[in-house]
Design an enzyme around this catalytic site. Structure first.
Site, short mmCIF file in Angstrom:
data_model
loop_
_atom_site.label_atom_id
_atom_site.label_comp_id
_atom_site.label_asym_id
_atom_site.label_seq_id
_atom_site.Cartn_x
_atom_site.Cartn_y
_atom_site.Cartn_z
N LYS A 9 0.84 -1.20 0.00
CA LYS A 9 0.00 0.00 0.00
C LYS A 9 0.88 1.26 0.00
O LYS A 9 2.10 1.17 0.22
CB LYS A 9 -0.93 -0.04 1.23
CG LYS A 9 -1.98 -1.16 1.19
CD LYS A 9 -2.89 -1.06 2.40
CE LYS A 9 -3.98 -2.12 2.38
NZ LYS A 9 -4.92 -1.98 3.53
N TYR A 49 -11.92 -2.19 -4.05
CA TYR A 49 -12.53 -2.24 -2.72
C TYR A 49 -14.06 -2.26 -2.78
O TYR A 49 -14.72 -1.89 -1.80
CB TYR A 49 -12.03 -1.07 -1.88
CG TYR A 49 -10.61 -1.27 -1.35
CD1 TYR A 49 -10.26 -2.46 -0.70
CD2 TYR A 49 -9.65 -0.29 -1.48
CE1 TYR A 49 -8.98 -2.66 -0.22
CE2 TYR A 49 -8.36 -0.47 -0.99
CZ TYR A 49 -8.03 -1.66 -0.36
OH TYR A 49 -6.77 -1.86 0.13
N ASN A 112 -2.09 -0.08 7.03
CA ASN A 112 -1.50 -1.34 7.51
C ASN A 112 -0.60 -2.02 6.46
O ASN A 112 -0.47 -3.22 6.41
CB ASN A 112 -2.60 -2.29 8.02
CG ASN A 112 -3.65 -2.59 6.97
OD1 ASN A 112 -3.53 -2.17 5.82
ND2 ASN A 112 -4.66 -3.34 7.35
N HIS A 115 -1.98 -5.17 1.32
CA HIS A 115 -3.26 -5.79 1.01
C HIS A 115 -2.98 -7.22 0.58
O HIS A 115 -1.96 -7.48 -0.04
CB HIS A 115 -3.95 -5.04 -0.14
CG HIS A 115 -5.10 -5.80 -0.74
ND1 HIS A 115 -6.37 -5.74 -0.21
CD2 HIS A 115 -5.15 -6.69 -1.78
CE1 HIS A 115 -7.16 -6.54 -0.92
NE2 HIS A 115 -6.46 -7.12 -1.88
N GLU A 126 -9.38 -9.60 -8.19
CA GLU A 126 -8.47 -8.47 -7.96
C GLU A 126 -7.33 -8.41 -8.99
O GLU A 126 -6.91 -7.31 -9.38
CB GLU A 126 -7.90 -8.55 -6.54
CG GLU A 126 -8.98 -8.32 -5.48
CD GLU A 126 -8.56 -8.68 -4.06
OE1 GLU A 126 -7.37 -9.05 -3.85
OE2 GLU A 126 -9.41 -8.59 -3.16
#
Ligand code: IDP
Ligand code: MG
Length: 138
Positions: A9, A49, A112, A115, A126
Protein backbone atom coordinates in the site's frame (compact mmCIF):
# COMPACT_ATOMS: atom_id res chain seq x y z
CA UNK A 1 -0.30 -24.61 -7.17
CA UNK A 2 -2.36 -21.56 -6.23
CA UNK A 3 -2.09 -17.92 -7.25
CA UNK A 4 -2.88 -14.94 -5.07
CA UNK A 5 -2.90 -11.17 -5.28
CA UNK A 6 -1.05 -8.92 -2.84
CA UNK A 7 -0.07 -5.27 -2.87
CA UNK A 8 2.25 -2.93 -0.98
CA UNK A 9 0.00 0.00 0.00
CA UNK A 10 1.09 3.67 -0.32
CA UNK A 11 2.37 3.77 3.28
CA UNK A 12 4.57 0.74 2.58
CA UNK A 13 6.05 2.39 -0.51
CA UNK A 14 6.53 5.69 1.38
CA UNK A 15 8.39 3.84 4.15
CA UNK A 16 10.64 2.13 1.54
CA UNK A 17 9.35 -1.30 2.54
CA UNK A 18 8.54 -2.64 -0.94
CA UNK A 19 11.80 -4.60 -1.20
CA UNK A 20 11.51 -5.96 2.34
CA UNK A 21 7.97 -7.16 1.68
CA UNK A 22 8.86 -8.81 -1.64
CA UNK A 23 11.81 -10.45 0.11
CA UNK A 24 9.57 -11.93 2.80
CA UNK A 25 7.29 -13.46 0.18
CA UNK A 26 10.18 -14.80 -1.92
CA UNK A 27 11.96 -16.16 1.15
CA UNK A 28 8.80 -18.11 1.98
CA UNK A 29 9.12 -19.83 -1.40
CA UNK A 30 6.38 -17.90 -3.16
CA UNK A 31 7.11 -17.22 -6.82
CA UNK A 32 6.64 -13.81 -8.44
CA UNK A 33 4.33 -14.02 -11.47
CA UNK A 34 3.64 -10.30 -12.02
CA UNK A 35 4.76 -7.06 -10.34
CA UNK A 36 4.67 -3.31 -10.95
CA UNK A 37 4.69 0.15 -9.36
CA UNK A 38 1.53 2.09 -10.19
CA UNK A 39 -0.73 4.83 -8.89
CA UNK A 40 -4.40 3.81 -8.78
CA UNK A 41 -7.18 5.95 -10.25
CA UNK A 42 -10.28 6.62 -8.14
CA UNK A 43 -12.20 4.21 -10.42
CA UNK A 44 -9.72 1.35 -10.03
CA UNK A 45 -9.57 1.91 -6.27
CA UNK A 46 -13.35 1.68 -6.04
CA UNK A 47 -13.25 -1.50 -8.14
CA UNK A 48 -10.60 -3.08 -5.90
CA UNK A 49 -12.53 -2.24 -2.72
CA UNK A 50 -16.08 -2.70 -4.07
CA UNK A 51 -16.85 -5.30 -1.37
CA UNK A 52 -16.29 -2.62 1.30
CA UNK A 53 -18.61 -0.04 -0.26
CA UNK A 54 -21.01 1.30 2.37
CA UNK A 55 -18.74 0.48 5.33
CA UNK A 56 -17.81 3.41 7.61
CA UNK A 57 -14.14 3.27 6.58
CA UNK A 58 -14.75 2.94 2.80
CA UNK A 59 -14.14 6.57 1.76
CA UNK A 60 -11.03 6.82 3.92
CA UNK A 61 -9.78 3.53 2.47
CA UNK A 62 -10.23 4.65 -1.16
CA UNK A 63 -8.64 8.08 -0.47
CA UNK A 64 -5.68 6.40 1.21
CA UNK A 65 -5.07 3.81 -1.50
CA UNK A 66 -4.86 6.53 -4.19
CA UNK A 67 -2.62 8.78 -2.05
CA UNK A 68 0.58 7.44 -3.61
CA UNK A 69 2.01 4.62 -5.70
CA UNK A 70 1.35 0.98 -4.79
CA UNK A 71 3.19 -2.23 -5.70
CA UNK A 72 0.67 -4.87 -6.80
CA UNK A 73 1.90 -8.39 -7.42
CA UNK A 74 0.75 -11.89 -8.26
CA UNK A 75 2.38 -14.71 -6.29
CA UNK A 76 2.23 -18.43 -6.87
CA UNK A 77 2.80 -21.34 -4.54
CA UNK A 78 1.12 -24.08 -2.58
CA UNK A 79 -1.65 -22.60 -0.43
CA UNK A 80 -0.51 -19.13 -1.60
CA UNK A 81 -3.63 -17.24 -0.42
CA UNK A 82 -3.39 -18.33 3.20
CA UNK A 83 0.39 -18.20 3.32
CA UNK A 84 0.40 -14.58 2.15
CA UNK A 85 -2.27 -13.76 4.76
CA UNK A 86 -0.08 -15.37 7.44
CA UNK A 87 3.00 -13.41 6.32
CA UNK A 88 0.94 -10.16 6.32
CA UNK A 89 -0.48 -10.64 9.84
CA UNK A 90 -3.80 -9.51 11.31
CA UNK A 91 -5.74 -6.62 9.71
CA UNK A 92 -5.38 -4.56 12.89
CA UNK A 93 -1.64 -4.07 13.48
CA UNK A 94 -2.32 -3.90 17.23
CA UNK A 95 -3.33 -7.57 16.97
CA UNK A 96 -0.69 -8.60 14.44
CA UNK A 97 2.05 -10.92 15.71
CA UNK A 98 5.71 -9.85 15.71
CA UNK A 99 7.43 -11.28 12.65
CA UNK A 100 4.47 -10.51 10.41
CA UNK A 101 4.61 -7.52 8.03
CA UNK A 102 1.84 -5.65 9.83
CA UNK A 103 3.15 -6.65 13.26
CA UNK A 104 6.61 -5.35 12.42
CA UNK A 105 5.84 -2.19 10.40
CA UNK A 106 2.25 -0.95 10.85
CA UNK A 107 0.64 1.02 13.66
CA UNK A 108 -2.89 1.84 12.50
CA UNK A 109 -5.61 -0.33 10.93
CA UNK A 110 -6.22 2.38 8.29
CA UNK A 111 -2.55 2.27 7.23
CA UNK A 112 -1.50 -1.34 7.51
CA UNK A 113 1.18 -1.56 4.79
CA UNK A 114 -0.16 -4.44 2.70
CA UNK A 115 -3.26 -5.79 1.01
CA UNK A 116 -3.78 -9.49 0.34
CA UNK A 117 -6.63 -11.40 -1.28
CA UNK A 118 -8.66 -13.40 1.24
CA UNK A 119 -9.56 -16.27 -1.14
CA UNK A 120 -8.80 -17.63 -4.60
CA UNK A 121 -12.09 -16.08 -5.75
CA UNK A 122 -11.00 -12.65 -4.47
CA UNK A 123 -7.58 -13.05 -6.09
CA UNK A 124 -9.20 -13.87 -9.43
CA UNK A 125 -11.32 -10.72 -9.15
CA UNK A 126 -8.47 -8.47 -7.96
CA UNK A 127 -5.69 -9.57 -10.36
CA UNK A 128 -7.40 -8.16 -13.50
CA UNK A 129 -7.83 -4.77 -11.77
CA UNK A 130 -4.05 -4.44 -12.16
CA UNK A 131 -2.81 -7.00 -14.68
CA UNK A 132 -4.21 -8.07 -18.03
CA UNK A 133 -3.78 -11.74 -18.89
CA UNK A 134 -1.08 -10.89 -21.38
CA UNK A 135 1.11 -9.32 -18.70
CA UNK A 136 1.14 -12.53 -16.64
CA UNK A 137 4.19 -14.70 -17.20
CA UNK A 138 2.13 -17.80 -17.93
P1 IDP B 1 -7.68 -7.15 5.11
O1 IDP B 1 -6.90 -6.05 4.42
O2 IDP B 1 -6.89 -7.75 6.23
O3 IDP B 1 -8.22 -8.19 4.16
P2 IDP B 1 -10.39 -6.10 5.26
O4 IDP B 1 -11.36 -6.42 6.35
O5 IDP B 1 -10.61 -6.70 3.93
O6 IDP B 1 -8.93 -6.45 5.82
O7 IDP B 1 -10.36 -4.52 5.12
C1 IDP B 1 -9.70 -3.90 4.05
C2 IDP B 1 -8.86 -2.78 4.58
O8 IDP B 1 -9.73 -1.78 5.12
C3 IDP B 1 -7.93 -3.15 5.74
O9 IDP B 1 -6.68 -3.63 5.30
C4 IDP B 1 -7.80 -1.86 6.49
O10 IDP B 1 -6.75 -1.03 5.94
C5 IDP B 1 -9.11 -1.18 6.24
N1 IDP B 1 -10.00 -1.36 7.42
C6 IDP B 1 -10.63 -2.49 7.78
N2 IDP B 1 -11.37 -2.30 8.90
C7 IDP B 1 -11.18 -1.00 9.23
C8 IDP B 1 -11.68 -0.18 10.32
O11 IDP B 1 -12.43 -0.62 11.18
N3 IDP B 1 -11.25 1.13 10.32
C9 IDP B 1 -10.42 1.64 9.37
N4 IDP B 1 -9.93 0.92 8.36
C10 IDP B 1 -10.31 -0.39 8.29
MG1 MG C 1 -9.66 -8.02 2.69
Amino acid sequence: MERTFTMVKPDGVRKSLAGEIIKRYESAGLKLIALKLVRLSQEKAEELYSIHKGKPFYNELVDFIISGPVVPMVLEGENAVNRVRDIMGATNPKEAAPGTIRGDFAEEISENIVHGADSVESANREIPVFFSEIELVD
